[in-house]
Design a protein around this motif. Structure first.
Motif, mmCIF file in Angstrom:
data_model
loop_
_atom_site.group_PDB
_atom_site.id
_atom_site.type_symbol
_atom_site.label_atom_id
_atom_site.label_comp_id
_atom_site.label_asym_id
_atom_site.label_seq_id
_atom_site.Cartn_x
_atom_site.Cartn_y
_atom_site.Cartn_z
ATOM 1 N N TRP A 163 0.747 -1.092 0.156
ATOM 2 C CA TRP A 163 -0.215 0.072 0.022
ATOM 3 C C TRP A 163 0.809 1.253 0.009
ATOM 4 O O TRP A 163 0.500 2.366 -0.733
ATOM 5 N N PHE A 164 2.119 1.230 0.494
ATOM 6 C CA PHE A 164 3.059 2.485 0.539
ATOM 7 C C PHE A 164 3.510 2.486 -0.590
ATOM 8 O O PHE A 164 3.461 3.680 -1.009
ATOM 9 N N ARG A 165 3.774 1.688 -1.407
ATOM 10 C CA ARG A 165 4.565 1.808 -2.941
ATOM 11 C C ARG A 165 3.439 2.244 -3.746
ATOM 12 O O ARG A 165 3.696 2.993 -4.714
ATOM 13 N N LYS A 166 2.188 2.056 -3.534
ATOM 14 C CA LYS A 166 0.817 2.551 -4.393
ATOM 15 C C LYS A 166 0.525 3.928 -3.914
ATOM 16 O O LYS A 166 -0.399 4.522 -4.682
ATOM 17 N N GLY A 167 1.200 4.335 -2.888
ATOM 18 C CA GLY A 167 1.033 5.693 -2.488
ATOM 19 C C GLY A 167 -0.340 5.992 -1.516
ATOM 20 O O GLY A 167 -0.916 7.100 -1.392
ATOM 21 N N ASP A 168 -0.698 4.911 -0.878
ATOM 22 C CA ASP A 168 -1.844 4.794 -0.043
ATOM 23 C C ASP A 168 -1.539 4.957 1.464
ATOM 24 O O ASP A 168 -2.573 5.623 2.138
ATOM 25 N N ILE A 169 -0.450 5.070 1.810
ATOM 26 C CA ILE A 169 0.009 5.369 3.232
ATOM 27 C C ILE A 169 1.392 6.031 3.205
ATOM 28 O O ILE A 169 2.077 5.825 2.426
ATOM 29 N N ASP A 170 1.309 6.894 4.272
ATOM 30 C CA ASP A 170 2.640 7.554 4.394
ATOM 31 C C ASP A 170 3.074 7.427 6.058
ATOM 32 O O ASP A 170 2.374 7.629 6.857
ATOM 33 N N PHE A 171 4.399 6.835 6.037
ATOM 34 C CA PHE A 171 4.971 6.563 7.392
ATOM 35 C C PHE A 171 5.910 7.721 8.020
ATOM 36 O O PHE A 171 6.749 7.436 8.795
ATOM 37 N N SER A 172 5.840 8.638 7.184
ATOM 38 C CA SER A 172 7.184 9.915 7.451
ATOM 39 C C SER A 172 7.028 10.461 8.862
ATOM 40 O O SER A 172 8.053 10.719 9.262
ATOM 41 N N LYS A 173 5.886 10.382 9.636
ATOM 42 C CA LYS A 173 5.675 10.869 10.775
ATOM 43 C C LYS A 173 5.493 9.825 11.880
ATOM 44 O O LYS A 173 5.398 10.122 12.951
ATOM 45 N N VAL A 174 5.414 8.715 11.599
ATOM 46 C CA VAL A 174 5.238 7.643 12.275
ATOM 47 C C VAL A 174 6.365 7.392 13.257
ATOM 48 O O VAL A 174 7.672 7.446 12.724
ATOM 49 N N HIS A 175 6.359 7.180 14.407
ATOM 50 C CA HIS A 175 7.320 6.279 15.211
ATOM 51 C C HIS A 175 6.853 4.873 15.499
ATOM 52 O O HIS A 175 5.843 4.530 15.889
ATOM 53 N N SER A 176 7.874 4.064 15.856
ATOM 54 C CA SER A 176 7.926 2.616 15.915
ATOM 55 C C SER A 176 8.611 2.157 17.429
ATOM 56 O O SER A 176 9.553 2.787 17.444
ATOM 57 N N VAL A 177 8.108 1.323 18.026
ATOM 58 C CA VAL A 177 8.628 0.532 19.319
ATOM 59 C C VAL A 177 8.553 -0.848 19.018
ATOM 60 O O VAL A 177 7.326 -1.348 18.972
ATOM 61 N N ASN A 178 9.575 -1.552 19.061
ATOM 62 C CA ASN A 178 9.271 -3.079 18.914
ATOM 63 C C ASN A 178 9.086 -3.567 20.195
ATOM 64 O O ASN A 178 9.778 -3.323 21.279
ATOM 65 N N LEU A 179 8.397 -4.733 20.232
ATOM 66 C CA LEU A 179 8.038 -5.474 21.586
ATOM 67 C C LEU A 179 9.457 -6.304 22.163
ATOM 68 O O LEU A 179 9.500 -5.973 23.453
ATOM 69 N N ASP A 180 10.221 -6.584 21.455
ATOM 70 C CA ASP A 180 11.360 -7.289 22.081
ATOM 71 C C ASP A 180 12.579 -7.433 21.164
ATOM 72 O O ASP A 180 12.791 -7.132 20.114
ATOM 73 N N GLU A 181 13.786 -8.110 21.815
ATOM 74 C CA GLU A 181 14.972 -8.548 21.212
ATOM 75 C C GLU A 181 15.679 -9.464 21.841
ATOM 76 O O GLU A 181 15.414 -9.534 23.136
ATOM 77 N N TYR A 182 16.402 -10.303 21.136
ATOM 78 C CA TYR A 182 17.114 -11.301 21.872
ATOM 79 C C TYR A 182 18.401 -10.731 22.478
ATOM 80 O O TYR A 182 18.911 -9.745 22.029
ATOM 81 N N VAL A 183 18.590 -11.127 23.811
ATOM 82 C CA VAL A 183 19.889 -10.690 24.548
ATOM 83 C C VAL A 183 21.088 -11.312 23.878
ATOM 84 O O VAL A 183 21.022 -12.588 23.588
ATOM 85 N N GLY A 184 21.939 -10.544 23.557
ATOM 86 C CA GLY A 184 23.456 -11.181 22.909
ATOM 87 C C GLY A 184 23.338 -11.074 21.512
ATOM 88 O O GLY A 184 24.517 -11.364 20.809
ATOM 89 N N LEU A 185 22.228 -10.779 20.711
ATOM 90 C CA LEU A 185 22.365 -10.444 19.048
ATOM 91 C C LEU A 185 22.647 -9.326 18.678
ATOM 92 O O LEU A 185 22.154 -8.318 19.237
ATOM 93 N N ALA A 186 23.743 -8.825 17.966
ATOM 94 C CA ALA A 186 23.878 -7.549 17.239
ATOM 95 C C ALA A 186 23.041 -7.243 16.514
ATOM 96 O O ALA A 186 22.095 -8.123 15.744
ATOM 97 N N PRO A 187 22.600 -5.988 16.162
ATOM 98 C CA PRO A 187 21.397 -5.670 15.167
ATOM 99 C C PRO A 187 21.639 -6.100 13.796
ATOM 100 O O PRO A 187 20.579 -6.310 13.140
#
Length: 250
Positions: free
Chosen positions: A50-74
């Motif tokens: 939908w973004f590629r079709k121009g239907d949605i714009d994320f330029s002002k969105v902030h995101s926070v992810n739920l979780d991450e493994y301990v010990g893994l680099a990004p």
């Protein structure tokens, strides 16, 4: 709680993506809580389309992810930083500085957890939190526990969770044993929650979570107490609920 029935995985993905899309279109500066794993992949693919079709714009969105493994680099292929970049962030126009995933390499994990909670608070809280559900009933990496009263914290992963995630690694021995996760209390502070589930393997735990006793032994059961939860699941995942509580399905 609203339970929306989808025919199969792609239908589930479209219906869930539509809810997220509506949130961003109506509130362009939304804070989205995001999940990883196999279930949300179709949701992200639909949003990218939908973004590629121009239907949605994320330029002002902030995101926070739920979780991450301990010990893994990004940059580790199985880290959730990597997952989010490869499957979502690099395909849309969200600003990299507006995306947030816990730091699994932090020297002081407790300080990292406190930092993450403060970050969410400083953003004004999560407007819409996307969740999957694990075979133990976990949401994020909140495994069966003694209570619900936790913010972001380090958790030892249940063996069933480790085995379920082994398909993403070369062997079960490579799966990290610990993770940083938003706690149940942190998740429940989100203004809206969207839970997605697919497949027969989730049918029993989904029924227990949505219609069983509210108890820390089934972490997702706490969602019964949230004022604004939407569940989108395919027919296979809803098969037990269809049998036991058909009146609950839309």
């Amino acid at each position: 709680m609203k339970i929306i029935r989808a025919t199969e995985y792609n239908d589930m993905s479209r219906k869930a993506a539509n809810i997220i899309s509506a949130q961003v279109i109506l509130y362009p500066d939304s804070v989205l809580g995001l999940a990883t794993g196999s279930t949300p992949l179709g949701v992200y693919r639909q949003l990218v389309d939908w973004f590629r079709k121009g239907d949605i714009d994320f330029s002002k969105v902030h995101s926070v992810n739920l979780d991450e493994y301990v010990g893994l680099a990004p940059e580790h292929p199985q880290s959730y930083h990597y997952y989010m970049n490869e499957n979502f962030f690099r395909h849309i126009n969200i600003k990299p500085e507006n995306t947030n995933v816990p730091n699994g390499l932090a020297e002081d994990i407790d300080a990292e957890c406190a930092r993450y909670d403060k970050l969410i608070a400083d953003l004004g809280g999560i407007d819409l939190q996307l969740l999957g559900i694990g075979h133990t009933g976990h949401i994020g990496f909140n495994e069966p526990d003694q209570d619900f009263d936790k913010m972001t914290h380090k958790v030892k992963l249940n063996q069933k969770t480790i085995e379920a995630n082994a398909r993403f690694f070369n062997s079960v021995d490579e799966v990290p044993k610990y993770a940083i996760t938003m706690g149940i209390k942190a998740i429940m502070q989100a203004k809206k929650i969207l839970l997605v589930a697919n497949g027969e393997g989730k049918a029993e735990i989904l029924d227990r979570a949505l219609f069983g006793p509210v108890a820390p032994a089934v972490p997702a059961s706490i969602l019964q107490l949230h004022p604004d939860v939407t569940v989108v699941a395919d027919e296979a995942a809803l098969s037990v609920i269809q049998k036991n509580h058909p009146e609950a399905l839309m």
